[in-house]
Scaffold this motif. Structure first.
Motif, PDB file in Angstrom:
ATOM      1  N   PRO A  46       0.686  -0.934  -0.463  1.00  0.00           N
ATOM      2  CA  PRO A  46       0.270   0.080   0.269  1.00  0.00           C
ATOM      3  C   PRO A  46       0.955   1.237  -0.079  1.00  0.00           C
ATOM      4  CG  PRO A  46       0.020  -1.265   2.223  1.00  0.00           C
ATOM      5  CD  PRO A  46       1.148  -1.918   1.028  1.00  0.00           C
ATOM      6  N   HIS A  47       2.310   0.921  -0.043  1.00  0.00           N
ATOM      7  CA  HIS A  47       2.816   2.670   0.201  1.00  0.00           C
ATOM      8  C   HIS A  47       3.986   2.777  -1.012  1.00  0.00           C
ATOM      9  CE1 HIS A  47       6.514   0.821   0.664  1.00  0.00           C
ATOM     10  NE2 HIS A  47       6.000  -0.766   2.143  1.00  0.00           N
ATOM     11  N   GLY A  48       4.729   3.571  -1.435  1.00  0.00           N
ATOM     12  CA  GLY A  48       5.055   3.565  -2.450  1.00  0.00           C
ATOM     13  C   GLY A  48       6.679   3.236  -2.277  1.00  0.00           C
ATOM     14  N   LEU A  49       7.473   3.533  -3.382  1.00  0.00           N
ATOM     15  CA  LEU A  49       8.149   2.650  -3.514  1.00  0.00           C
ATOM     16  C   LEU A  49       9.491   3.043  -2.796  1.00  0.00           C
ATOM     17  CD1 LEU A  49       9.569  -0.214  -4.918  1.00  0.00           C
ATOM     18  CD2 LEU A  49      10.358   1.219  -6.614  1.00  0.00           C
ATOM     19  N   GLY A  50       9.954   4.202  -2.253  1.00  0.00           N
ATOM     20  CA  GLY A  50      10.724   5.421  -1.957  1.00  0.00           C
ATOM     21  C   GLY A  50      10.300   6.225  -2.239  1.00  0.00           C
ATOM     22  N   HIS A  51      11.155   7.317  -1.618  1.00  0.00           N
ATOM     23  CA  HIS A  51      11.919   8.783  -1.482  1.00  0.00           C
ATOM     24  C   HIS A  51      13.235   9.197  -1.311  1.00  0.00           C
ATOM     25  CE1 HIS A  51      13.490   7.555   2.420  1.00  0.00           C
ATOM     26  NE2 HIS A  51      12.625   6.537   2.489  1.00  0.00           N
TER      27      HIS A  51
END
Ligand code: GLY
Ligand code: MN
Ligand code: MN
Length: 463
Positions: A338-343
């Motif tokens: 459910p989250h983004g691949l990174g930052h």
């Protein structure tokens, strides 16, 4: 501190880019835990550190774009301060190390701002993220907090983001140091954790390394057998045979650059069959994403590649079904990822997200999606050499989310809800590493930590 030439060049670049007006950069203040003098560990504002290198409370600075001058405002310690906190270097001497010769008492800032406003000069400042900064700016400009937030300089925000996103050689060196400490923390967690311990024992052990080798952690660590709770800051579960332990932790380098890494390993010496199947899918998704890293590709594309790999993998073990592409387009994978691949990462673990992530991770050609899962993607824009970012796919079995989607028959054409009954107590797996985008592709920051199943099991066995 870096050399004064580096800070001077950084300020001059920002001065030229911004072109007109006065740039105001307040530093951070001490913050009391429960009364004023019992303070949280001091952390300087990262933008202030980036341009001035001064790692002390009680300071603010201006970069005057039209008169080519920089001024640091702050007061030298009183005798009372010396009695309680010991002798300290004069602000003039510290500021000179960052190439600033003009230091004035803090009260002079109020006069400077008043005169600049009266002359009709534009004062550029950033969105504050601490309540004390809101109040400070409100007092300085005679504006309500709401007006302070409304009047932030988008131009300054964009200029600083553009500059800080491209890491200089000296910054990459610090980032490597931060990630090296981070690697040691993760290796130690893998060697140290044993059934019967509590999560907090592992937490204490990795915290010790961060404190022995640098200023401390770069964010509150996650050390949990409930890896499906994404930001789990509870540390009192006992580690039991058969469980997975997810450790997401990072250290700061001496100059406050961040590391951020995740490993998930079995509390027993070896993964169960089910655990190794899911682990292998996450690892495959991570490798697919890493291989795709290069200048020009958008991070959203890389995220979707990982999502595709996760759907393919979950299909292979009977949890998902149907056409992979269609499943990803429908957002069906987000029940598990459910989250983004990174930052982005730099002086902040989520670099500059205090400005608002749209300024850091998005641009004119990328819009934030409202679809569940993609709405948590913090970075979407095209990659450029010099960016430093994380790659951190995961698969989680979140019972309340599974229950909700099942009741709503959401994505029922892509998810075998019956099969999921076997995974309700599984927890979650994430694998995370940090990368520098180079002209050829990417480079892993810091020293590698075991992540292949055989390598992890060898460490768990004490080999
Ligand atoms: N440590 C928080 C994250 O991985 O984004
Ligand atoms: Mn992390
Ligand atoms: Mn991260």
């Amino acid at each position: 501190m870096f050399s004064k030439e580096i800070y001077t060049a950084r300020r001059n670049e920002l001065r030229e880019k911004t072109g007109s007006g006065v740039i105001l950069l307040p530093g951070n203040e001490e913050a009391g835990m429960n009364y004023a003098d019992n303070v949280y560990p001091f952390r300087q504002d990262s933008t202030f550190l980036y341009y001035f290198g001064l790692d002390k409370p009680g300071l603010a600075a201006i970069i005057d774009t039209e008169q080519g001058r920089d001024i640091v405002f702050g007061d030298n310690p009183s005798m009372d301060d010396v009695v309680w906190s010991g002798p300290q270097t004069l602000i003039q001497d510290q500021a000179a190390q960052g190439g600033v010769g003009n230091v004035q008492p803090f009260s002079a800032l109020h006069v400077f701002i008043k005169e600049s406003v009266e002359k009709g000069r534009k004062i550029h400042y950033l969105l504050p993220y601490r309540y004390r900064q809101h109040l400070f700016l409100s007092d300085l400009f005679f504006k309500s907090v709401e007006e302070v937030k409304k009047d932030i300089s988008i131009e300054l925000t964009k200029n600083i983001v553009e500059q800080r996103l491209i890491k200089g050689e000296e910054e990459v060196e610090e980032l490597d140091k931060a990630v090296n400490i981070t690697s040691k923390m993760h290796l130690r967690a893998m060697e140290y954790a044993r059934p019967g311990m509590k999560e907090q024992h592992v937490m204490a052990e990795i915290y010790r390394i961060a404190l022995e080798e640098g200023p401390g952690v770069s964010f509150p660590p996650i050390v949990s057998v409930r890896g499906e709770v994404l930001h789990n800051h509870y540390y009192s579960n006992t580690l039991k045979e058969g469980q997975l332990l997810l450790v997401d932790a990072g250290a700061e380098s001496g100059m406050h650059y961040a590391g951020d890494m995740t490993r998930t390993f079995p509390v027993s010496g070896t993964f169960t069959g089910k655990q190794s199947d899911v682990y292998q899918i996450v690892l495959h998704a991570q490798n697919a994403a890493i291989e795709a890293l290069k200048p020009g590709i958008s991070y959203k594309e890389v995220h979707l590649l990982a999502a595709n790999a996760i759907v393919d993998g979950l299909k292979s073990i009977g949890i998902m079904k149907g056409d992979t592409q269609e499943a990803v387009e429908a957002g069906a994978h987000a029940m598990f990822f459910p989250h983004g691949l990174g930052h982005m990462m730099g002086l902040d673990v989520h670099d500059m997200e205090n400005f608002g992530e749209k300024y850091v991770g998005y641009d004119e050609s990328t819009d934030k999606s409202e679809q569940f899962g993609l709405n948590f993607l913090r970075l979407a824009k095209k990659l450029v050499p010099g960016y430093v970012l994380t790659i951190e796919p995961g698969i989680y079995f979140i019972p309340p989310l599974i229950e909700k989607w099942k009741n709503e028959k959401k994505s029922a054409e892509f998810i075998n809800f019956g099969k999921l009954e076997e995974y309700l107590d599984f927890g979650g797996i994430r694998i995370e590493e940090d990368f520098l985008i180079t002209s050829e592709g990417s480079r892993l920051l810091g020293s590698p930590v075991a992540k292949e199943i055989a390598e992890v099991e060898a460490i768990r066995a004490g080999a």
